[in-house]
Design a protein around this motif. Structure first.
Motif, PDB file in Angstrom:
ATOM      1  N   UNK A  85       0.620  -1.107  -0.046  1.00  0.00           N
ATOM      2  CA  UNK A  85      -0.074   0.076   0.030  1.00  0.00           C
ATOM      3  C   UNK A  85       0.770   1.415  -0.079  1.00  0.00           C
ATOM      4  N   UNK A  86       1.922   1.383   0.778  1.00  0.00           N
ATOM      5  CA  UNK A  86       2.760   2.405   1.035  1.00  0.00           C
ATOM      6  C   UNK A  86       3.611   2.734  -0.280  1.00  0.00           C
ATOM      7  N   UNK A  87       4.011   1.559  -0.942  1.00  0.00           N
ATOM      8  CA  UNK A  87       4.845   1.792  -2.268  1.00  0.00           C
ATOM      9  C   UNK A  87       3.941   2.171  -3.290  1.00  0.00           C
ATOM     10  N   UNK A  88       2.599   1.582  -3.522  1.00  0.00           N
ATOM     11  CA  UNK A  88       1.829   1.948  -4.346  1.00  0.00           C
ATOM     12  C   UNK A  88       1.067   3.421  -4.291  1.00  0.00           C
ATOM     13  N   UNK A  89       0.984   3.766  -2.914  1.00  0.00           N
ATOM     14  CA  UNK A  89       0.508   5.181  -2.772  1.00  0.00           C
ATOM     15  C   UNK A  89       1.791   6.186  -3.210  1.00  0.00           C
ATOM     16  N   UNK A  90       3.000   5.859  -2.887  1.00  0.00           N
ATOM     17  CA  UNK A  90       4.138   6.627  -3.277  1.00  0.00           C
ATOM     18  C   UNK A  90       4.113   6.931  -4.736  1.00  0.00           C
ATOM     19  N   UNK A  91       4.125   5.647  -5.548  1.00  0.00           N
ATOM     20  CA  UNK A  91       4.059   5.539  -6.841  1.00  0.00           C
ATOM     21  C   UNK A  91       2.948   6.518  -7.444  1.00  0.00           C
TER      22      UNK A  91
END
Length: 145
Positions: A85-91
């Protein structure tokens, strides 16, 4: 696990999401949309291994991987739902930023988010099939294998 199974499953994950998008209103299957889908899915299928020093993505992006490796060991944060979730939100945030300064259609950041999440989750699914498994609910230590 080696990168080739992750790349193959990333491609598969991107194709599944594209077929889901085909059923939605306003999505046009064209070369630009498919290249975004496949590129993001393939790259994100390698992203969870940025915390592994020997992985291709860690070697390609040492300025990102080194700080991550110092803070979190392999198969902890980045191999969890929280990491996905964190990686996708950052992207998504990065794509939204570029959509604000470049002539990119408004739908692209959300597309990038969904394709990134699909490839990333595909990586976790493939790693769950190994003996070591994945700590999907990290920081809880139970691994699902």
């Amino acid at each position: 696990m080696l990168s080739k199974p992750h790349i193959a499953f990333g491609f598969f994950s991107g194709a599944v999401v594209v077929s889901g998008y085909q059923m939605s209103d306003g999505f046009i299957v064209n070369a630009a949309n498919i290249s975004v889908a496949i590129s993001v899915s393939l790259l994100s299928s390698l992203a969870p291994d940025i915390d592994a020093p020997s992985s291709p993505i860690a070697k390609a992006l040492p300025f990102i991987s080194k700080p991550i490796q110092r803070r979190w060991p392999h198969r902890t944060l980045l191999h969890s739902i929280l990491g996905a979730i964190v990686s996708s939100a950052t992207t998504y945030s990065v794509a939204k930023f570029f959509a604000g300064i470049l002539p990119i259609p408004d739908r692209v950041p959300f597309m990038v988010f969904t394709f990134f999440l699909a490839g990333y989750t595909g990586h976790l699914i493939v790693d769950s099939l190994t003996i070591t498994g994945v700590k999907w609910l990290w920081p809880f230590q139970r691994a699902f294998a």
